[in-house]
Design a protein around this motif. Structure first.
Motif, PDB file in Angstrom:
ATOM      1  N   CYS A  99       0.869  -0.931   0.059  1.00 45.46           N
ATOM      2  CA  CYS A  99      -0.179  -0.148  -0.177  1.00 45.46           C
ATOM      3  C   CYS A  99       1.106   1.429   0.430  1.00 45.46           C
ATOM      4  O   CYS A  99       0.702   1.620   1.045  1.00 45.46           O
ATOM      5  CB  CYS A  99      -0.902  -0.424   1.236  1.00 45.46           C
ATOM      6  SG  CYS A  99      -2.186  -0.941   0.805  1.00 45.46           S
ATOM      7  N   PRO A 100       1.196   1.929  -0.617  1.00 47.47           N
ATOM      8  CA  PRO A 100       2.901   2.549  -0.746  1.00 47.47           C
ATOM      9  C   PRO A 100       1.499   3.836  -0.866  1.00 47.47           C
ATOM     10  O   PRO A 100       2.349   5.146  -0.604  1.00 47.47           O
ATOM     11  CB  PRO A 100       3.147   3.103  -2.580  1.00 47.47           C
ATOM     12  CG  PRO A 100       2.073   2.296  -2.974  1.00 47.47           C
ATOM     13  CD  PRO A 100       1.456   0.129  -2.712  1.00 47.47           C
ATOM     14  N   LEU A 101       0.411   4.366  -0.841  1.00 43.58           N
ATOM     15  CA  LEU A 101      -0.463   5.212  -0.430  1.00 43.58           C
ATOM     16  C   LEU A 101      -1.073   5.318   0.897  1.00 43.58           C
ATOM     17  O   LEU A 101      -2.079   6.114   1.013  1.00 43.58           O
ATOM     18  CB  LEU A 101      -1.779   5.846  -1.991  1.00 43.58           C
ATOM     19  CG  LEU A 101      -1.197   6.075  -3.212  1.00 43.58           C
ATOM     20  CD1 LEU A 101      -1.858   6.157  -4.304  1.00 43.58           C
ATOM     21  CD2 LEU A 101      -0.221   7.338  -3.147  1.00 43.58           C
ATOM     22  N   ASP A 124       7.246   7.063   7.944  1.00 42.54           N
ATOM     23  CA  ASP A 124       6.791   7.012   5.891  1.00 42.54           C
ATOM     24  C   ASP A 124       7.468   8.431   5.540  1.00 42.54           C
ATOM     25  O   ASP A 124       7.524   9.727   6.026  1.00 42.54           O
ATOM     26  CB  ASP A 124       5.669   6.530   5.932  1.00 42.54           C
ATOM     27  CG  ASP A 124       5.599   5.634   4.683  1.00 42.54           C
ATOM     28  OD1 ASP A 124       6.923   5.767   4.311  1.00 42.54           O
ATOM     29  OD2 ASP A 124       4.717   4.994   4.509  1.00 42.54           O
ATOM     30  N   ASP A 125       7.784   8.708   4.366  1.00 49.83           N
ATOM     31  CA  ASP A 125       8.101   9.126   3.738  1.00 49.83           C
ATOM     32  C   ASP A 125       6.962  10.408   3.610  1.00 49.83           C
ATOM     33  O   ASP A 125       6.309   9.480   3.701  1.00 49.83           O
ATOM     34  CB  ASP A 125       8.432   8.716   1.786  1.00 49.83           C
ATOM     35  CG  ASP A 125       7.519   7.967   1.595  1.00 49.83           C
ATOM     36  OD1 ASP A 125       6.212   8.344   1.436  1.00 49.83           O
ATOM     37  OD2 ASP A 125       7.834   6.912   1.246  1.00 49.83           O
ATOM     38  N   VAL A 126       6.981  11.692   2.699  1.00 45.97           N
ATOM     39  CA  VAL A 126       6.323  12.837   3.196  1.00 45.97           C
ATOM     40  C   VAL A 126       5.726  12.213   1.441  1.00 45.97           C
ATOM     41  O   VAL A 126       4.061  12.739   1.998  1.00 45.97           O
ATOM     42  CB  VAL A 126       7.388  13.939   2.648  1.00 45.97           C
ATOM     43  CG1 VAL A 126       8.256  14.451   3.860  1.00 45.97           C
ATOM     44  CG2 VAL A 126       8.191  14.180   1.066  1.00 45.97           C
ATOM     45  N   ASN A 127       5.840  11.240   0.644  1.00 46.75           N
ATOM     46  CA  ASN A 127       4.356  11.214  -0.024  1.00 46.75           C
ATOM     47  C   ASN A 127       3.048  10.625   0.465  1.00 46.75           C
ATOM     48  O   ASN A 127       2.510  10.138  -0.560  1.00 46.75           O
ATOM     49  CB  ASN A 127       5.123  10.641  -1.830  1.00 46.75           C
ATOM     50  CG  ASN A 127       6.155   9.207  -1.339  1.00 46.75           C
ATOM     51  OD1 ASN A 127       5.591   8.629  -0.160  1.00 46.75           O
ATOM     52  ND2 ASN A 127       6.578   8.972  -2.658  1.00 46.75           N
ATOM     53  N   SER A 128       3.764  10.228   1.653  1.00 46.79           N
ATOM     54  CA  SER A 128       2.143   9.729   2.477  1.00 46.79           C
ATOM     55  C   SER A 128       1.575  10.498   3.179  1.00 46.79           C
ATOM     56  O   SER A 128       0.327  10.224   4.036  1.00 46.79           O
ATOM     57  CB  SER A 128       2.748   8.579   3.232  1.00 46.79           C
ATOM     58  OG  SER A 128       3.403   7.015   2.412  1.00 46.79           O
TER      59      SER A 128
HETATM   60  C1  LIG Z   1       6.982   8.070  -2.146  1.00 42.61           C
HETATM   61  O1  LIG Z   1       8.675   8.529  -2.023  1.00 42.61           O
HETATM   62  C2  LIG Z   1       9.435   7.236  -2.165  1.00 42.61           C
HETATM   63  C3  LIG Z   1      11.349   7.475  -1.788  1.00 42.61           C
HETATM   64  O2  LIG Z   1      11.122   8.312  -0.715  1.00 42.61           O
HETATM   65  C4  LIG Z   1       9.785   6.690  -3.215  1.00 42.61           C
HETATM   66  O3  LIG Z   1      10.884   5.833  -3.551  1.00 42.61           O
HETATM   67  C5  LIG Z   1       8.258   5.829  -3.611  1.00 42.61           C
HETATM   68  O4  LIG Z   1       7.943   5.238  -5.154  1.00 42.61           O
HETATM   69  C6  LIG Z   1       7.344   6.864  -3.690  1.00 42.61           C
HETATM   70  N1  LIG Z   1       5.953   6.413  -3.990  1.00 42.61           N
HETATM   71  C7  LIG Z   1       5.048   7.025  -4.441  1.00 42.61           C
HETATM   72  C8  LIG Z   1       3.693   5.833  -4.713  1.00 42.61           C
HETATM   73  O5  LIG Z   1       4.596   7.957  -4.841  1.00 42.61           O
END
Ligand SMILES: *[C@@H]1O[C@H](CO)[C@@H](O)[C@H](O)[C@H]1NC(C)=O
Ligand SMILES: *[C@@H]1O[C@H](CO)[C@@H](O)[C@H](O)[C@H]1NC(C)=O
Length: 245
Positions: free
Chosen positions: A214-216, A223-227
């Motif tokens: 679940c990348p989103l 966790d990374d900022v894109n979440s």
């Molecule tokens: C979120 O960011 C990471 C790196 O910080 C990246 O590897 C990943 O693909 C990104 N996921 C999405 C869904 O953008």
């Protein structure tokens, strides 16, 4: 006593303003089974008009929040009432003994929806979080609003990819998947002690399983900022159990 026009106008505006300052949260159950949503208002603020209810498969139900508001939502599964009248659930139990959670949170593992409406008087922040593990697929989508307003979702059945050491089993096999923090209670998984900053608490092989599924969604504490998801302009929200994958 008669109100003068100006007083009446400001009263009308105040009522309109108050009316606009509520957010509607609609729960939709796309799972082929009944889900019992739970709600928890944060920071010792008054609880919402419902803290838990039954939601049949394919049913929808709404609750409104004041604005600003901060709290979380989750879905309980495998619930029943025993002979003594005590209500309990196989996953995301809130230990109230009733369908309503009455100010109790979910016992992990539970997929959480976190919403912070008009944080600091401005933007909304929201996400699907797997920091407390996973029990069922969930998404949260703003309706209306301005800005990014993307859907945060965990549509995958993480239970099917859950490693043995994180599994919770019950009727029908794996019913939930613990976070590594819950399972092992170690600082590198819980981001505590010397691991208490984003720079010192990198993803682990366990958080990566959640991230890959679940990348989103939020996979662990840092966790990374894109979440991180934001929306402005007073959107409403739809929370879907078992959203389309
Ligand atoms: C979120 O960011 C990471 C790196 O910080 C990246 O590897 C990943 O693909 C990104 N996921 C999405 C869904 O953008
Ligand atoms: C994750 O890493 C730990 C420590 O290195 C190891 O014991 C464990 O087997 C790994 N688990 C998975 C699912 O890769």
């Amino acid at each position: 006593m008669m109100m003068n026009t100006q007083a009446l106008l400001s009263l009308t505006l105040a009522l309109l303003f108050a009316g606009a300052h509520a957010a509607t949260i609609t729960f939709t159950n796309k799972c082929p089974y009944t889900v019992w949503p739970g709600t928890l208002t944060a920071d010792q603020q008054p609880q919402l008009s419902t803290t838990g209810f039954e939601l049949a498969s394919q049913a929808s139900s709404s609750v409104t929040t004041p604005v600003p508001w901060k709290g979380r939502f989750w879905g309980r599964t495998g619930c029943s009432t025993d002979a003594s009248g005590r209500f309990s659930c196989a996953t995301a139990e809130c230990n109230s003994g009733q369908v309503t959670c009455n100010g109790n949170g979910a016992v992990p593992p539970a997929t959480l929806v976190e919403i912070n409406i008009a944080a600091n008087g401005g933007q909304d922040f929201y996400d699907v979080s797997l920091v407390d593990g996973f029990n069922l697929p969930v998404s949260v989508s703003p309706q209306g609003g301005t800005g990014d307003c993307k859907t945060s979702t965990c549509p995958a059945n993480v239970n099917a990819a859950c490693p043995a050491e994180l599994q919770v089993t019950g009727a029908g096999g794996v019913i939930a998947c613990k976070s590594a923090c819950t399972a092992f209670n170690q600082p590198q998984y819980c981001c505590t002690g010397q691991y208490n900053q984003p720079s010192t608490c990198p993803p682990t092989n366990y958080s990566q399983i959640f991230e890959n599924q679940c990348p989103l969604a939020y996979s662990y504490a840092y966790d990374d900022v894109n979440s991180t998801f934001t929306c402005s302009g007073g959107p409403n929200y739809v929370i879907t159990f078992c959203p389309p994958n």
